[in-house]
Design a protein around this motif. Structure first.
Motif, short mmCIF file in Angstrom:
data_model
loop_
_atom_site.label_atom_id
_atom_site.label_comp_id
_atom_site.label_asym_id
_atom_site.label_seq_id
_atom_site.Cartn_x
_atom_site.Cartn_y
_atom_site.Cartn_z
N ILE A 18 0.83 -1.36 0.00
CA ILE A 18 0.03 0.03 0.03
C ILE A 18 0.93 1.29 -0.06
CG2 ILE A 18 -1.58 1.35 1.40
CD1 ILE A 18 -2.73 -1.68 2.31
N LEU A 19 1.86 1.11 0.78
CA LEU A 19 2.84 2.51 0.73
C LEU A 19 3.94 2.55 -0.37
CD1 LEU A 19 3.53 2.84 4.59
CD2 LEU A 19 1.84 3.90 3.20
N ALA A 20 4.46 1.29 -0.79
CA ALA A 20 5.49 1.30 -1.67
C ALA A 20 4.88 1.79 -2.96
CB ALA A 20 6.04 0.05 -1.74
N LEU A 21 4.05 1.35 -3.63
CA LEU A 21 3.29 1.16 -4.88
C LEU A 21 3.17 2.93 -5.14
CD1 LEU A 21 3.22 -0.73 -6.89
CD2 LEU A 21 0.63 -0.87 -6.50
N PRO A 22 2.36 3.60 -4.34
CA PRO A 22 2.31 5.18 -4.75
C PRO A 22 3.67 5.79 -4.75
CG PRO A 22 0.91 4.24 -2.94
CD PRO A 22 1.61 3.43 -3.28
N LEU A 23 4.43 5.43 -3.66
CA LEU A 23 5.72 6.10 -3.57
C LEU A 23 6.63 5.89 -4.78
CD1 LEU A 23 7.57 7.83 -1.74
CD2 LEU A 23 8.68 5.81 -0.95
N GLY A 24 6.55 4.67 -5.03
CA GLY A 24 7.56 4.17 -6.39
C GLY A 24 6.90 5.02 -7.65
N LEU A 25 5.65 5.11 -7.65
CA LEU A 25 4.86 5.95 -8.90
C LEU A 25 5.22 7.59 -8.59
CD1 LEU A 25 2.86 5.65 -10.97
CD2 LEU A 25 1.05 6.15 -9.43
N ALA A 26 5.39 7.89 -7.39
CA ALA A 26 5.78 9.42 -7.28
C ALA A 26 7.08 9.38 -7.59
CB ALA A 26 5.35 9.81 -5.53
N ILE A 27 8.15 8.64 -7.09
CA ILE A 27 9.43 8.92 -7.70
C ILE A 27 9.76 8.94 -8.94
CG2 ILE A 27 11.75 7.82 -7.32
CD1 ILE A 27 10.71 7.25 -4.64
N ALA A 28 8.82 7.72 -9.53
CA ALA A 28 8.91 7.65 -11.19
C ALA A 28 8.84 8.96 -11.81
CB ALA A 28 8.34 6.49 -11.53
N PHE A 29 7.91 9.62 -11.44
CA PHE A 29 7.07 10.92 -12.29
C PHE A 29 7.69 12.26 -11.68
CE2 PHE A 29 4.22 7.47 -13.44
CZ PHE A 29 4.50 7.60 -15.01
N SER A 30 8.49 11.92 -10.54
CA SER A 30 8.84 13.70 -10.24
C SER A 30 10.59 13.46 -10.16
CB SER A 30 8.35 13.85 -8.63
OG SER A 30 9.41 14.60 -7.76
N SER A 31 11.08 14.41 -10.72
CA SER A 31 12.46 14.74 -10.73
C SER A 31 13.05 15.16 -9.42
CB SER A 31 12.99 15.40 -11.91
OG SER A 31 12.38 17.00 -11.71
N ILE A 32 12.21 15.87 -8.50
CA ILE A 32 12.94 16.16 -7.49
C ILE A 32 13.02 15.02 -6.57
CG2 ILE A 32 12.18 17.43 -5.43
CD1 ILE A 32 10.98 19.29 -7.27
N LEU A 33 11.70 14.14 -6.52
CA LEU A 33 11.97 13.13 -5.55
C LEU A 33 12.96 11.92 -6.04
CD1 LEU A 33 8.16 12.12 -4.77
CD2 LEU A 33 9.86 13.37 -3.55
N LYS A 34 13.28 12.13 -7.41
CA LYS A 34 14.29 11.03 -8.12
C LYS A 34 15.58 11.36 -7.65
CE LYS A 34 12.97 9.37 -11.91
NZ LYS A 34 12.60 9.54 -13.52
#
Lengths: 267, 255
Positions: free
Chosen positions: A85-101
């Protein structure tokens, strides 16, 4: 028609048997060797017991084993579910955000290098012997492979498909649900499956370190009492638990991305 | 501005400063509406780059491209696009993949059921509408991909080596299908290829591009009647066009 179907089922069984008889024979042979080697080599019962005794003594202690399977199962399932539940949205957010990346992603890669099990004693000293520290350890073991595979999954849409969707003028959400998400699922399942295999490992080790119930606790106590028969019974139920979790994830994969399975078969 | 596609002083440089690579241009030419134009050149000459800039998927370093009377400033949605690696998704059937083009555009798939069937029939794929891409050969996949790229009736088709990965025999058959689709729908086609024969057989005009930095060496008008079947390729006129094109590449040491 019914008999035709029956024949086909029989034919399928025969076909399977023809392919797997060597494996089955080896499996049976292994247990026979185990059973009789104890007599042949005169191994003391407190070192190793034959499988027949494991079954007999395990059956006698079934109530406790089943209850502990439930306890460990709960820890494993909760930790795994929270990780997904936590990892999937976080993975998604990192994949689409250059700052998080550039911030969270390298941090996660570093943490992935740390053996999560090493945190187990700390969590138990902070949070006590209860359910919570075990759930956290299982969560930590499962979380990272799911995040890292999700990031990979959502970042690996082919350049052609990316350009194709841009040329349709499709919005972000429509593109996500119609193309990006289904395209990412196979790689996500790589993470889900890897985490499922390791979830019971995390739960068992957390119980070894500090617990008063669960299969890990059971295996440790009976081994201390020189009862390898019961230890093997505990290991059997732990294995069963791991297989159930993995089986459910595989079933979900079959239901959600049957096309992917078919491609693998076709290849 | 006139209809069709116009390139004026279009140039593409990748990177900056000392490490920059002058990939293409300056390019100046005009493509008439409804014509089939091939961009022909060796690998790395910038022909795909030129096509992507036409689609608005890549920005030119300088110059302007106009399509249908308007300047290309971002991704164009009034086009159909296709690549060497097709954009069929594995979780949808052939029909589902064609419908994906419509769904992503927010168009009704129901109203176009007949159109989809007609398109599939014109490439001999009507019996494979419910198959998944992995059940099809490479050639059939590309036929399905043509339908996907055309189902929304674009006025312009941008095709980047769509037959590049197919074997020679399959290519023959698909060229014929592609030609009949074009004659049926009459879109403006930009067809990127490095096959001399393919370019001559399919096109009204062949734009010959030099090795990097790609500039237009020559635009050859192909004066042969359509449809051009296998026999046309054995005609002396066809052979003359092939020779003319080969001479250009030979002078550059490409062949």
């Amino acid at each position: 028609m019914a008999s035709f179907k029956g024949n086909r089922f029989l034919a399928m069984l025969l076909e399977r048997a023809r392919h797997s008889w060597m494996f089955v024979a080896f499996f049976i042979g292994f247990f026979l060797f185990w059973e009789y080697s104890i007599v042949w080599f005169d191994i003391p019962r407190y070192i190793l017991t034959p499988p027949s005794v494991v079954i007999e003594k395990g059956a006698a202690d079934l109530d406790r084993l089943l209850y502990y399977t439930y306890v460990t199962g709960l820890e494993t399932t909760l930790g795994y579910a929270v990780a997904v539940i936590l990892a999937l949205p976080l993975g998604l957010a990192i994949a689409f955000s250059s700052i998080l990346k550039r911030t969270i992603y390298p941090f996660i890669v570093c943490i992935e290098m740390v053996p999560k099990i090493a945190f187990a004693p700390l969590f138990i000293s902070w949070l006590g012997f209860g359910l919570l520290p075990k759930v956290i350890i299982v969560f930590l073991v499962c979380f990272f492979p799911i995040v890292l595979n999700a990031i990979l999954a959502f970042n690996s849409l082919s350049e052609e498909l990316t350009m194709f969707t841009r040329s349709t003028g499709s919005g972000v959400w429509r593109t996500f649900f119609k193309v990006r998400l289904p395209a990412a699922l196979p790689q996500c399942f790589v993470g889900f499956k890897y985490a499922a295999i390791n979830a019971t490992v995390g739960a068992a080790i957390a119980e070894f370190i500090g617990s008063d119930e669960g299969l890990g606790f059971y295996i440790q106590i009976v081994t201390g009492n020189m009862r390898p028969d019961l230890a093997f019974a505990g290991i059997f139920f732990l294995t069963l638990l791991g297989m159930c979790l993995f089986g459910m994830v595989t079933l979900a994969e079959r239901l959600l991305i049957p096309w992917h399975i078919s491609i693998r078969r076709a290849k | 501005m006139s209809p069709g596609i116009t390139f004026s002083e279009v140039k593409k440089v990748f990177g900056e400063g000392a490490s920059s690579v002058h990939a293409l241009g300056p390019v100046d030419f005009h493509i008439e509406e409804g014509s089939f134009v091939s961009l022909l050149g060796p690998s790395g000459c910038g022909k795909s780059t030129l096509m992507l800039m036409t689609a608005g998927l890549l920005k030119q370093s300088s110059g302007t491209i106009s399509m249908g009377g308007g300047e290309v400033i971002g991704p164009r949605t009034d086009i159909g696009i296709m690549f060497q690696d097709n954009t069929l998704v594995p979780w949808r059937t052939v029909r589902g993949n064609i419908e994906l083009q419509l769904e992503l555009r927010g168009l009704s798939t129901h109203e176009r059921r007949d159109d989809i069937h007609r398109l599939l029939r014109s490439v001999h794929m009507e019996d494979f509408a419910d198959r998944h891409p992995y059940e099809l050969s490479g050639g059939m996949q590309q036929r399905a991909a043509f339908c996907q790229a055309m189902v929304h009736e674009p006025k312009t088709m941008l095709l980047d080596e769509p037959l590049g990965k197919l074997d020679a025999m399959t290519r023959e058959g698909i060229r014929r299908d592609l030609q009949s689709l074009w004659m049926q729908e009459k879109p403006t086609v930009i067809f990127v290829t490095h096959s001399i024969e393919e370019a001559i057989q399919l096109s009204n005009r062949v734009v010959v591009i030099t090795p990097r930095p790609g500039i237009i060496e020559k635009i050859i008008n192909i004066d042969l009647p359509f449809p051009r079947d296998f026999d046309v390729k054995n005609s002396p006129e066809f052979a003359a066009y092939v020779r003319e094109t080969q001479e250009i590449f030979r002078s550059y040491g490409v062949i």
